[in-house]
Design an enzyme around this catalytic site. Sequence first.
Site, PDB file in Angstrom:
ATOM      1  CE  LYS A  73      36.032  27.966  37.334  1.00 29.69           C
ATOM      2  NZ  LYS A  73      35.926  29.194  37.577  1.00 29.69           N
ATOM      3  CG  ASN A  94      32.883  26.609  40.510  1.00 35.52           C
ATOM      4  OD1 ASN A  94      31.355  25.928  40.476  1.00 35.52           O
ATOM      5  ND2 ASN A  94      32.637  27.512  41.704  1.00 35.52           N
ATOM      6  N   GLY A 249      33.304  41.620  45.540  1.00 39.97           N
ATOM      7  CA  GLY A 249      33.444  40.959  44.730  1.00 39.97           C
ATOM      8  C   GLY A 249      33.269  39.492  46.098  1.00 39.97           C
TER       9      GLY A 249
HETATM   10  P1  NDP Z   1      38.213  35.455  32.081  1.00 38.19           P
HETATM   11  O1  NDP Z   1      40.493  35.375  31.398  1.00 38.19           O
HETATM   12  O2  NDP Z   1      37.640  34.178  31.597  1.00 38.19           O
HETATM   13  O3  NDP Z   1      37.294  37.347  31.501  1.00 38.19           O
HETATM   14  C1  NDP Z   1      37.790  37.933  31.256  1.00 38.19           C
HETATM   15  C2  NDP Z   1      37.106  39.564  31.194  1.00 38.19           C
HETATM   16  O4  NDP Z   1      38.127  40.335  30.924  1.00 38.19           O
HETATM   17  C3  NDP Z   1      36.705  39.239  29.717  1.00 38.19           C
HETATM   18  O5  NDP Z   1      35.511  39.561  29.072  1.00 38.19           O
HETATM   19  C4  NDP Z   1      37.827  40.077  29.315  1.00 38.19           C
HETATM   20  O6  NDP Z   1      37.735  40.507  27.877  1.00 38.19           O
HETATM   21  C5  NDP Z   1      37.702  41.345  30.381  1.00 38.19           C
HETATM   22  N1  NDP Z   1      39.112  42.301  30.121  1.00 38.19           N
HETATM   23  C6  NDP Z   1      40.280  41.741  30.214  1.00 38.19           C
HETATM   24  N2  NDP Z   1      41.254  42.954  30.383  1.00 38.19           N
HETATM   25  C7  NDP Z   1      40.725  43.877  30.291  1.00 38.19           C
HETATM   26  C8  NDP Z   1      40.655  45.321  29.302  1.00 38.19           C
HETATM   27  N3  NDP Z   1      42.121  45.334  29.706  1.00 38.19           N
HETATM   28  N4  NDP Z   1      39.616  45.800  28.838  1.00 38.19           N
HETATM   29  C9  NDP Z   1      38.732  45.121  28.933  1.00 38.19           C
HETATM   30  N5  NDP Z   1      38.598  43.789  29.037  1.00 38.19           N
HETATM   31  C10 NDP Z   1      39.286  43.176  29.622  1.00 38.19           C
HETATM   32  O7  NDP Z   1      38.220  36.138  33.836  1.00 38.19           O
HETATM   33  P2  NDP Z   1      37.022  35.425  34.538  1.00 38.19           P
HETATM   34  O8  NDP Z   1      35.907  35.678  34.180  1.00 38.19           O
HETATM   35  O9  NDP Z   1      37.392  34.148  35.109  1.00 38.19           O
HETATM   36  O10 NDP Z   1      37.795  36.020  35.053  1.00 38.19           O
HETATM   37  C11 NDP Z   1      37.506  37.397  35.359  1.00 38.19           C
HETATM   38  C12 NDP Z   1      37.842  38.177  37.020  1.00 38.19           C
HETATM   39  O11 NDP Z   1      36.536  37.661  37.797  1.00 38.19           O
HETATM   40  C13 NDP Z   1      38.939  37.833  37.535  1.00 38.19           C
HETATM   41  O12 NDP Z   1      39.072  38.428  38.637  1.00 38.19           O
HETATM   42  C14 NDP Z   1      38.803  37.042  38.661  1.00 38.19           C
HETATM   43  O13 NDP Z   1      39.528  37.194  40.091  1.00 38.19           O
HETATM   44  C15 NDP Z   1      37.425  37.355  39.804  1.00 38.19           C
HETATM   45  N6  NDP Z   1      36.207  36.530  39.790  1.00 38.19           N
HETATM   46  C16 NDP Z   1      35.964  36.392  41.224  1.00 38.19           C
HETATM   47  C17 NDP Z   1      35.165  35.464  41.490  1.00 38.19           C
HETATM   48  C18 NDP Z   1      34.504  35.860  43.107  1.00 38.19           C
HETATM   49  O14 NDP Z   1      34.030  34.815  43.899  1.00 38.19           O
HETATM   50  N7  NDP Z   1      34.310  37.537  43.454  1.00 38.19           N
HETATM   51  C19 NDP Z   1      35.124  34.223  41.378  1.00 38.19           C
HETATM   52  C20 NDP Z   1      35.020  34.436  39.600  1.00 38.19           C
HETATM   53  C21 NDP Z   1      36.240  34.989  39.022  1.00 38.19           C
HETATM   54  P3  NDP Z   1      37.437  40.216  26.419  1.00 38.19           P
HETATM   55  O15 NDP Z   1      36.588  39.173  26.200  1.00 38.19           O
HETATM   56  O16 NDP Z   1      38.336  41.133  25.409  1.00 38.19           O
HETATM   57  O17 NDP Z   1      39.731  39.333  26.563  1.00 38.19           O
END
Ligand code: NDP
Length: 284
Positions: A73, A94, A249
């Site tokens: 990306k 994307n 979502g």
């Molecule tokens: P990233 O890995 O870039 O970001 C993940 C985020 O989740 C971060 O802010 C991370 O926090 C947080 N996180 C994960 N686990 C925990 C936890 N146990 N406690 C607190 N915070 C947590 O992932 P993406 O942003 O790419 O994806 C996030 C979600 O969005 C996924 O489930 C993906 O499937 C979904 N998604 C949905 C789309 C849709 O069209 N519906 C499109 C794109 C994504 P930290 O920064 O502290 O690590």
Amino acid sequence: MSTPGPFLHQLVGSMSQGAAGNPTVAMIEAAFAHHGLHWRYVNMEVSPADLGTAVRGAKAMGFRGFNCSLPHKVTVIPHLDGLGESASVMGAVNCVVRRGEDLIGENTDGKGFLKSLEAIIDPRGKSVVLFGAGGAARAIAVELGLAGTRRMTIVNRSEARGAELVSLLRDKLKLDATLVHWRGDFSIPAGTDIVINGTSIGLYAPEARLALDLDSLKPGMVVADVVFSPVRTRLLEDAAARGCRSLDGLGMLVNQGVVGVQYWTGINPDPAVMRRALEAAMGV
Ligand code: NDP
């Protein structure tokens, strides 16, 4: 409804690693078929080392565009001819669109979320709490900022990642954005209009809960989740039980596909057809 003919008039695709089984293929091709377009959407597994060659190849072969997912990306950007506004602000692409001779990078994740949100609330002038600061949260935050959201509170576990997003929103969009370092149950401030889970908490984990004081969710708030599997996440169920309006979502995923098809083909595809195909491909 017609099915693609024997000639491949136009191609779009998806460049990713581990692309097999991508359910969006069924969704995009359902739109092409429904609207009588003799187009194909193909998955291409591309390694990071081959990305530049793959982009030049897609251009040389007349692809109308392609999606790109992790890990491409950000690294795709130097291989493109230009960027759309939100992709330029967030620094991630994307969806690539051929415009004339140029390949232009767009970001449809946030646009898909916005389209889905706008069906139930106009985000202009609204106050938003957004959990997360990863790729999906960044895309949503930037698009909401461009759409005229008034206030945004970013709640994130990693303080550094959250601070980076807040700086981006303040510096590039002049948004009233604040950071909350997420430790323990977060209480949604009174006056919040929209609450969004932009984290991966709950993905394939129906029982997983967000650290959130559920009593701070008030009737009339809109609560959205980026997680699309399960479609009805625990957060959405909890929010509905407290009189909130909820947004799943899957709507975001369908609408990023809708925006992509609009960019590539110029037509407005039927979202219901695309959602049905996606649900069937995902078995939900
Ligand atoms: P990233 O890995 O870039 O970001 C993940 C985020 O989740 C971060 O802010 C991370 O926090 C947080 N996180 C994960 N686990 C925990 C936890 N146990 N406690 C607190 N915070 C947590 O992932 P993406 O942003 O790419 O994806 C996030 C979600 O969005 C996924 O489930 C993906 O499937 C979904 N998604 C949905 C789309 C849709 O069209 N519906 C499109 C794109 C994504 P930290 O920064 O502290 O690590």
